[in-house]
Design an enzyme around this catalytic site. Structure first.
Site, PDB file in Angstrom:
ATOM      1  N   LYS B  27     -31.973  78.825  91.629  1.00 30.18           N
ATOM      2  CA  LYS B  27     -32.034  80.034  92.444  1.00 30.18           C
ATOM      3  C   LYS B  27     -32.448  79.711  93.876  1.00 30.18           C
ATOM      4  O   LYS B  27     -31.790  80.133  94.831  1.00 30.18           O
ATOM      5  CB  LYS B  27     -33.035  81.003  91.814  1.00 30.18           C
ATOM      6  CG  LYS B  27     -33.103  82.365  92.442  1.00 30.18           C
ATOM      7  CD  LYS B  27     -34.213  83.157  91.764  1.00 30.18           C
ATOM      8  CE  LYS B  27     -33.929  84.639  91.638  1.00 30.18           C
ATOM      9  NZ  LYS B  27     -32.630  85.040  91.128  1.00 30.18           N
ATOM     10  N   ARG B  97     -40.487  85.071  91.771  1.00 29.33           N
ATOM     11  CA  ARG B  97     -39.596  84.788  90.629  1.00 29.33           C
ATOM     12  C   ARG B  97     -39.602  83.297  90.304  1.00 29.33           C
ATOM     13  O   ARG B  97     -39.737  82.459  91.188  1.00 29.33           O
ATOM     14  CB  ARG B  97     -38.153  85.182  90.971  1.00 29.33           C
ATOM     15  CG  ARG B  97     -37.887  86.655  91.041  1.00 29.33           C
ATOM     16  CD  ARG B  97     -36.373  86.880  91.202  1.00 29.33           C
ATOM     17  NE  ARG B  97     -36.010  88.276  91.052  1.00 29.33           N
ATOM     18  CZ  ARG B  97     -35.891  89.148  92.058  1.00 29.33           C
ATOM     19  NH1 ARG B  97     -36.132  88.755  93.317  1.00 29.33           N
ATOM     20  NH2 ARG B  97     -35.532  90.395  91.819  1.00 29.33           N
ATOM     21  N   GLY B 106     -34.520  84.848  81.300  1.00 28.92           N
ATOM     22  CA  GLY B 106     -35.480  85.685  80.597  1.00 28.92           C
ATOM     23  C   GLY B 106     -36.643  84.951  79.979  1.00 28.92           C
ATOM     24  O   GLY B 106     -37.483  85.548  79.313  1.00 28.92           O
ATOM     25  N   MET B 108     -38.961  83.042  81.604  1.00 27.96           N
ATOM     26  CA  MET B 108     -40.178  82.969  82.408  1.00 27.96           C
ATOM     27  C   MET B 108     -40.404  84.310  83.109  1.00 27.96           C
ATOM     28  O   MET B 108     -39.662  85.263  82.894  1.00 27.96           O
ATOM     29  CB  MET B 108     -40.087  81.793  83.370  1.00 27.96           C
ATOM     30  CG  MET B 108     -40.217  80.451  82.615  1.00 27.96           C
ATOM     31  SD  MET B 108     -40.178  79.034  83.706  1.00 27.96           S
ATOM     32  CE  MET B 108     -38.495  79.067  84.273  1.00 27.96           C
ATOM     33  N   ARG B 375     -23.415  82.556  92.507  1.00 24.29           N
ATOM     34  CA  ARG B 375     -23.294  81.439  91.573  1.00 24.29           C
ATOM     35  C   ARG B 375     -21.847  81.385  91.084  1.00 24.29           C
ATOM     36  O   ARG B 375     -21.100  82.357  91.235  1.00 24.29           O
ATOM     37  CB  ARG B 375     -24.252  81.597  90.403  1.00 24.29           C
ATOM     38  CG  ARG B 375     -24.075  82.886  89.651  1.00 24.29           C
ATOM     39  CD  ARG B 375     -25.143  83.053  88.563  1.00 24.29           C
ATOM     40  NE  ARG B 375     -25.088  84.416  88.045  1.00 24.29           N
ATOM     41  CZ  ARG B 375     -25.984  84.924  87.217  1.00 24.29           C
ATOM     42  NH1 ARG B 375     -27.022  84.220  86.835  1.00 24.29           N
ATOM     43  NH2 ARG B 375     -25.858  86.158  86.769  1.00 24.29           N
ATOM     44  N   HIS B 495      -9.950  73.475  51.488  1.00 20.69           N
ATOM     45  CA  HIS B 495      -8.502  73.694  51.454  1.00 20.69           C
ATOM     46  C   HIS B 495      -8.114  74.825  52.394  1.00 20.69           C
ATOM     47  O   HIS B 495      -7.203  74.692  53.222  1.00 20.69           O
ATOM     48  CB  HIS B 495      -8.087  74.015  50.015  1.00 20.69           C
ATOM     49  CG  HIS B 495      -6.641  74.344  49.884  1.00 20.69           C
ATOM     50  ND1 HIS B 495      -6.171  75.623  49.890  1.00 20.69           N
ATOM     51  CD2 HIS B 495      -5.571  73.522  49.794  1.00 20.69           C
ATOM     52  CE1 HIS B 495      -4.849  75.596  49.776  1.00 20.69           C
ATOM     53  NE2 HIS B 495      -4.460  74.336  49.720  1.00 20.69           N
ATOM     54  N   SER B 803      -6.341  54.084  62.132  1.00 17.34           N
ATOM     55  CA  SER B 803      -6.541  55.474  62.500  1.00 17.34           C
ATOM     56  C   SER B 803      -7.895  55.886  61.953  1.00 17.34           C
ATOM     57  O   SER B 803      -8.120  55.859  60.744  1.00 17.34           O
ATOM     58  CB  SER B 803      -5.422  56.338  61.934  1.00 17.34           C
ATOM     59  OG  SER B 803      -5.650  57.683  62.297  1.00 17.34           O
ATOM     60  N   CYS B 870      -7.730  60.540  63.627  1.00 19.60           N
ATOM     61  CA  CYS B 870      -7.036  61.686  63.042  1.00 19.60           C
ATOM     62  C   CYS B 870      -8.011  62.626  62.356  1.00 19.60           C
ATOM     63  O   CYS B 870      -7.613  63.517  61.621  1.00 19.60           O
ATOM     64  CB  CYS B 870      -5.936  61.235  62.091  1.00 19.60           C
ATOM     65  SG  CYS B 870      -6.538  60.309  60.670  1.00 19.60           S
ATOM     66  N   TYR B 890      -4.389  56.727  70.927  1.00 20.88           N
ATOM     67  CA  TYR B 890      -4.084  58.154  70.805  1.00 20.88           C
ATOM     68  C   TYR B 890      -5.159  58.885  70.020  1.00 20.88           C
ATOM     69  O   TYR B 890      -5.967  58.268  69.336  1.00 20.88           O
ATOM     70  CB  TYR B 890      -2.714  58.365  70.129  1.00 20.88           C
ATOM     71  CG  TYR B 890      -2.674  57.950  68.675  1.00 20.88           C
ATOM     72  CD1 TYR B 890      -3.062  58.830  67.653  1.00 20.88           C
ATOM     73  CD2 TYR B 890      -2.257  56.672  68.308  1.00 20.88           C
ATOM     74  CE1 TYR B 890      -3.037  58.446  66.326  1.00 20.88           C
ATOM     75  CE2 TYR B 890      -2.230  56.273  66.988  1.00 20.88           C
ATOM     76  CZ  TYR B 890      -2.627  57.160  65.995  1.00 20.88           C
ATOM     77  OH  TYR B 890      -2.613  56.787  64.687  1.00 20.88           O
TER      78      TYR B 890
END
Lengths: 921, 921
Positions: B27, B97, B106, B108, B375, B495, B803, B870, B890
């Site tokens: 902030k 703040r 929220g 602090m 922001r 499944h 793989s 995979c 890959y």
């Protein structure tokens, strides 16, 4: 390739030596060695393994010059034996035998009596004066040669029953029937002559060529056949199974024949330089007059003892009078004193030369002794121990060598009863050799029945074998009184197996063919039904289930055993602890030399008496408060156990593992059991069923267990830690030195251990404060998941010790559930997909990497990290050696394996220094 | 520690910058940045995080000099704001703040209106002409300050209901009731004055001290309270859960108060520089006249649109006439044109400065605009894609930056229907988010019913949700027609989950609270009963099960999406393949850009139609001949499937895995099903039951599966290899380029692979010969067991590719069954024992070592070894990045994750070059 292909031996000298096994094969090298020792070895020569290799690399041909070298060597044999190969008057006969680097018994071919031809037969008859002997030898040659050389080696695969061998056997049977001869030995000279003619016709008709009548053709045919047999189907299979490389090849030994069946002046025999059963330093052997080598083994005639002393002992135990003995079964010492004297000199020479007990074969032909074989003799564990200790006293070997002479695994034989080796047994089926030893008893089917029977006072009911589909912790009381345990299901780490090993009690587990009918009180294996009260015998060392009573032999721990153990302790660096869950087991293990407890499984205590009720109350509790209430009941019971264990292990470290198994293991599963328990506990069956159902796991091995329990239910770890520390404090006040080490199971990430450690340390601090006492303790972890080993550096930030749980680590590294491996593991072992069962012998290539990695990473973080192993492998010799090589601090194993581990640990040190373990043949 | 503790901002300049978040917090840094941009930021200053750290290291005291620096900074604020802190005539009020490095919303404390005292109240009333406003601000200050500073920060923990906050709320309620005021805003000036008096009495009575009337005391009290709140319970918990280090500390921002509730010339609002839902490049925001910041969010009054265009669009869709709109809901552009113009200039400046869409907050006080926050704005995936592409066209960012602006995981939203974000939903229960997307439909309980309903032609029955305890392969036809699938049991790899993901269909799995009564056609969650035909909605992206119909939003794949994908393809090095088992799935994946198949599971094909009969016949066969006969029936069916897949993947590699699951998965388990099947197959139920029983496994995950099946039953691998190669040969003859890669599963030792490879190569040679055709193919293996990775050097002697099956590899490395992890995994994630679910995000520390080791050892043996993944991780962005870093060739993932993987692979390259992913707040 060098150009020497043939090595001669005989006449007090040889071109080879005992250490040339790679070139000459085991047999050839030992024959050479005996010749060098100037022992009476029939002269001969060895064609090297390199020739075999060349043979296969060059389209089954021989290197240039082999033929000439063979002929030269043959001349030498002729000279030494005073006979001539193929000579009409004084023919030399030879044997042709295989001989590889590693023994491959029966896998390759042998041809005897080479050199017998139409031309040499008369001369041999004249020389031996024994026409029947010569024709018998000739018909054997034809049978053997045509089968081995002319058919098999030539690659002919005749249809069933049409091979020369089958036809000749058929012809011989026909003739025996026709002439009314019962045995082969009943055949007369005429019978044999007729057979020879018939055999030759079979050869001509079947193979389209005559039986060779030229001795050199016979010789080369036999040599070639032996080389060919290296690549015979049987040999290839054997090599594949035993991991013998194809490139090694075999040597071929050609040796002058000598005959023990040439009359009453001839004999043949085998002997051990010491008693192979007891190790007694007495020459021990058997012989048969006028017999061939195989007759001694075959057991058709009663063999006679070699020594007079042995003969007298034999007579006594067989109720044979001294007169009868002398007349019918004289010792060799009496019957052929000259030959005996020579043999005595030779055996002493061999033993002091080889510096080990020898197994020898000899033949006496016409009163003259010939040595045919010597090799290191196989022996029982008891004999191995005694011989090793005796030989140290005799100054033959050093203590270190003595330690290396005993196979650690064989010590099992000394610690458990074993099946009488002389007993004839009827094997009903086989299971896993889950806990060694042997037991005979009557079958019962429930733990309660086991107790009732054994407590009945009826001596007929004293010995029982408990047979269950699988055991559960509720069977403990029955297992305790039973002689042995047989289960139809479960693996080497099943409940039955683990508990039985801890008790040192024989167990055969997972005998899949056994179908138990609990209600009918019977079990069935195929068509055989065994009822309650029937006698069976279990061999827990081999997994055999035997019908009926079989005598077992009880172990006796000799002073020699203690001596070997004491020497082992002087040498070894690894400490040896035990896995024990009760004060009793702890005491047993300590008596066996355990130097602490490496694994105390707290959950086994949960089943005793009515503790299980409190455990179940805890599991069924709806909230933390309910669980705590139940745990408070358990605390004093666990504390009492720990007190007993600390007392038994006074002064030694005790590693206690917090709760490990999934909670559903403590609940019943069948509807009937659930109903019953619900009634007992005063909860609704539905609620209980729901809980059982909600705790069900698809893969319990990988489920909610180990520290995962202690994390989700921290109150359990808290109670256990408190019970341990309160027990320690209590016994310390008695003057006992308690050294608790708290071990958190199944840690995969460091934070799991950290959170559990906090609970343990808090409990320790609380107890110290409450009891006003200080004590030392360690907090460590099992390394039993691959991830734990991979991140051992992180875990060692918290852990003060690692203990490798190699059972689970092997399961997870291989992805194999040991309980389910039965479906493919035997296949894998048969096909050498695995070199050994990885649950028995630690897998150095895979799991071993994780061990090495864990130790290295762990000690990088914490240099003084204590490292041990508490899986089954902790009592397996080669695994112990591996742990030694990784600089473990200790191994831990079941009480009865402690001596094995002590010896293996010593051998590991000696092998590191270059020593060699006992030779395995 | 440096001696500058306080950083001022305001008046067109600041001592801090946006990149000083570590020192000033998020902030503070952004406020400084806005001030530097000469934007109208209320002046203020930031006390650094270093002061917080010092505060805790030194017994909650401040470093020397902070007080002086605060006073100096305060003077500067006074000068800039033209007001004086504590001044009677023209008092300055400030807010205090927190502001940490990472957002901790929220967690602090905040105190507003600091500086209001008996002395300053009259001046502020005079200045604002609004007595009610001032007293309302004062009572708020008292409430907030006494609670936060005087009670919480002082460590006072009053009993329930006895804290100052509770007493004051009670007093306010009492007064409202007494005076008949409904809302806080109904309270009059007199009411408020009375409240202030009462509140002060409560403070004095409860805390024994008066409410501080000195402005500097208030200021320091508030600053200290914010620092204290860094170590409040909520904040500590939040940090633990989110892995934020305790040492970071928070900064404190002290800033002049501005008020949007000072009359009709005041307002407050929030805005996005582009539409956060669609990405449209139109300024978009809402505001409220005479309101405070929280009023916009609270939604009590209807907020008005900032732009005229937005206002008109809003009116249209809400049926508000233009006259009404102008009168009651004018846009800021119309109502306060000057302020709007300033805001427009500012938002453009902010966007081009930050080069990203901004989320801003502003307040207008007496017609003057103040910026309170900026922001990076959160946005939907669609908006992220559009904004990124647009900003490239606009020249704001580069293509590479555009790629990094889109969170790959968020693309899921673009590919599946989603729950309308505006819908109000009633969540019945939750399960695992097994397959993303959303679906609304009517409940059916069997696959057959699903088909009957959807095929009935009744539009009311078209949309069904299939609800099952768990699905089995026999449910496929029902899953195919259902909109979504809900199961009570099973994990992310069950499944239902696997099949649904393959179909791109929404699935919520393992919703444990769901109790299905199949016969009654109902399911129950606690007390709610859902019947057949009832509407439910599934959210497969979050696991929510929602009662009733909920609108879903269908995805539209925009051209911008295609553009981002095209850019990603230009950048990435990793190939992206797909896991697909059918020609249809293969085509879907190819449309999503898949470059081949990385995993085709042959067993899923076994369930279609009556194939399962042949499979069962094979399993029940007594011998090899029987198995072969059954396999011959399967061969043409499998071949047909492979032909379809090869055609769909023309020119791309297709990796086919041989049979993997244990055989018992193909048999029924309940007695009723067994009876039925036995009848159908014409075998005795006993025999079938025996077989089911004998195939039962304690831990099927670690059982007789994978290559262990193909080794014990080589005829299965043989048939499968033949089917693959015959299919390849057939389609090659059609002109299709088939590139088969045969993958052997669950290899743990090299010899397993070797034996299977021999079978595959023999089949290939046979087929080539029979078909008279040559084709290329590879033989490789899954690396899915720790031992395979550890011995990858040996395995690569045989394997042409690896793989990684990271699902099973994670299970075995952790020793966790994914199906059972539900019992502790949520606990582990809640307690940060695991930083993330290792089945979703690849565990780099543990499993990752095995990946790295396997690649290294494998390529040492075979430098051109092809390596892929995979497992589920193949479609998870951070795991894709990790695979990239290990030089994989890959990744392979389910069809709908292919775009995610493509983008993640591109980001991996860009991050390697130093780029940063989208900011997460």
């Amino acid at each position: 390739m060098p150009d020497k292909f043939v090595y001669s031996f005989g006449g007090g000298t040889a071109e080879g030596r005992a250490d040339m096994k790679n070139l000459l094969g085991g047999k050839g090298a030992n024959l050479a060695e005996m010749a060098n020792l100037d022992l009476p070895v029939p002269a001969g020569f060895t064609v090297t393994t390199e020739v075999c290799t060349w043979f296969y690399q060059h389209g089954r041909t021989y290197p240039e010059g082999v033929d000439r070298q063979v002929e030269e060597a043959l001349r030498r044999v002729e000279d030494l034996m005073g006979a001539k190969f193929g000579d009409a008057d004084n023919p030399l006969l030879v044997s042709v035998r295989s001989g590889a680097r590693a023994s491959m018994p029966g896998m390759m071919e042998t041809v005897l009596n080479i050199g017998l031809t139409e031309k040499t037969i008369p001369g041999l008859i004249a020389r031996t004066g024994n026409e029947r002997f010569v024709y018998d030898a000739y018909r054997r040659l034809i049978q053997m040669y045509t089968d081995v050389v002319m058919e098999k080696a030539a690659g002919i695969e005749p249809p069933e029953g049409r091979g020369v061998r089958a036809q000749m056997e058929h012809e011989m049977d026909r003739l025996k029937q026709e002439r009314g001869r019962r045995l082969d030995t009943d055949l007369t000279v005429d019978d044999l002559k007729q057979l020879v003619t018939a055999f030759k016709k079979i050869v001509q008709d079947t193979l389209g060529q005559p039986f060779p009548d030229d001795p050199m053709e016979q010789l080369w045919g036999a040599v070639g056949a032996v080389f060919q047999s290296w690549n015979g189907k049987r040999a290839i299979t054997y090599r594949r199974i035993n991991g013998i490389p194809d490139e090694w090849g075999t040597a071929v030994n050609v040796q002058a024949m000598v005959f023990g069946n040439m009359g009453d002046d001839s004999a043949t025999g085998v002997a051990f330089t010491r008693d192979p059963a007891t190790g007694d330093p007495a020459f021990y052997g058997e012989y048969l007059v006028n017999a061939q080598g195989e007759d001694v083994v075959a057991g058709i005639r009663t063999p006679q003892q070699v020594t007079l002393e042995g003969s007298r002992r034999w007579a006594k135990s067989n109720d044979v009078s001294e007169d009868d003995r002398k007349a019918k079964f004289p010792s060799l010492e009496e019957a052929m004193p000259e030959a005996y004297k020579t043999l005595e000199t030779i055996y002493r020479k061999l033993e002091s030369h080889y510096r080990d007990m020898q197994d020898i074969e000899f033949t006496i032909q016409d009163g003259r002794l010939w040595m045919l074989q010597t090799r290191t003799g196989k022996r029982t564990a008891a004999a191995a121990v005694k011989i090793a200790v005796d030989m140290v006293s005799e100054g033959l070997i050093s203590k270190e060598e003595a330690l290396l002479r005993v196979e650690p695994g064989s010590l099992d034989q000394l610690l458990h009863p074993t099946i009488d080796p002389k007993a004839q047994v009827k094997v009903l089926t086989r299971g896993l050799p889950a806990s060694p030893g042997a037991a005979t008893g009557r079958v019962v089917f429930s733990a309660d029945d086991a107790v009732t029977w054994t407590e009945s006072g009826d001596p007929q009911k004293k010995a029982v074998i408990l047979v269950r589909t699988e055991t559960s912790p509720e069977d403990i009381h029955g297992m305790d009184v039973a002689r042995g345990i047989l289960t139809a299901r479960g693996g080497m780490t099943s409940h039955a197996a683990v508990v039985a090993r801890g008790m040192g009690k024989c167990c055969v587990a997972g005998a899949g063919e056994v179908l138990v009918d609990f209600h009918a009180k019977t079990f069935r294996v195929k068509d055989t039904v065994v009822k309650e009260g029937d006698w069976i015998t279990l061999d827990g060392s081999t997994g055999r289930v035997i019908l009926g009573k079989v005598d077992t032999v009880d172990p006796v721990l000799s002073g020699d055993f203690g001596q070997i153990m004491a020497w082992a302790d002087e040498v070894r660096r690894l400490k040896v602890r035990t896995n024990a869950d009760t004060p009793k087991d702890s005491q047993v293990a300590r008596n066996f030399g355990a130097e602490g407890i490496g694994l105390c499984r707290t959950e086994h205590m949960f089943f005793e008496g009515d503790r299980i009720d409190a455990v179940r109350e805890m599991i069924l509790a709806d909230d933390v408060a309910g669980r705590r209430k139940a745990l408070e009941k358990l605390l004093p019971m666990q504390r009492g156990d720990f007190e007993g264990i600390f007392r038994a292990m006074d002064g030694l470290p005790v590693t206690i593992r917090t709760l490990d198994p999934p909670l559903h293991e403590f609940l019943p599963h069948s509807d009937a059991e659930i109903e019953e328990l619900a009634g007992k506990m005063g909860v609704s069956a539905d609620k209980l069923r729901d809980r059982v159902h909600s705790l069900h796991e698809a893969n319990p091995m990988l489920g909610h267990r180990g520290c995962r329990l202690g994390l989700v239910y921290p109150e359990i770890s808290e109670m256990q830690a408190r019970a341990i520390f309160e027990a320690a404090a209590n016994v310390i006040k008695e003057g006992v030195k308690a050294i608790p080490e708290i071990m958190i199971p199944l840690v995969g990430v460091a934070r799991e251990l950290k959170l559990q450690e906090e609970i343990v340390r808090r409990a320790a601090a609380d107890v110290m404060k409450e009891k006003g006492i200080q004590f030392e303790y360690l907090v460590g972890t099992m390394i039993e998941l691959p991830r734990a080993a991979l991140t051992a550096d992180k875990i060692a930030e918290v852990a003060e010790f690692f203990s490798y749980g190699t059972n689970d680590l092997t399961q997870t590294t291989y992805g194999i559930s040991r309980d389910d491996a039965g479906k493919f593991l035997p296949f894998y072992l048969d096909h050498k997909i695995y070199p050994a069962d990885p649950f028995q012998v630690l897998d150095r290539d895979g799991v071993g990497q994780l061990l090495a990695m864990g130790v290295e990473k762990g000690r990088k973080t914490r240099p003084n990290l204590k490292v041990g192993i508490c899986g089954e492998h902790g009592g397996e010799p080669s695994s112990v050696e591996f742990c030694h090589s990784l600089n473990f601090n200790y191994v831990s194993c079941s009480p009865y394996r402690v001596p094995i581990a002590r010896l293996a640990a010593a051998q590991a040190v000696l092998k590191e220094r270059g020593g060699q373990g006992p030779v395995k043949e």
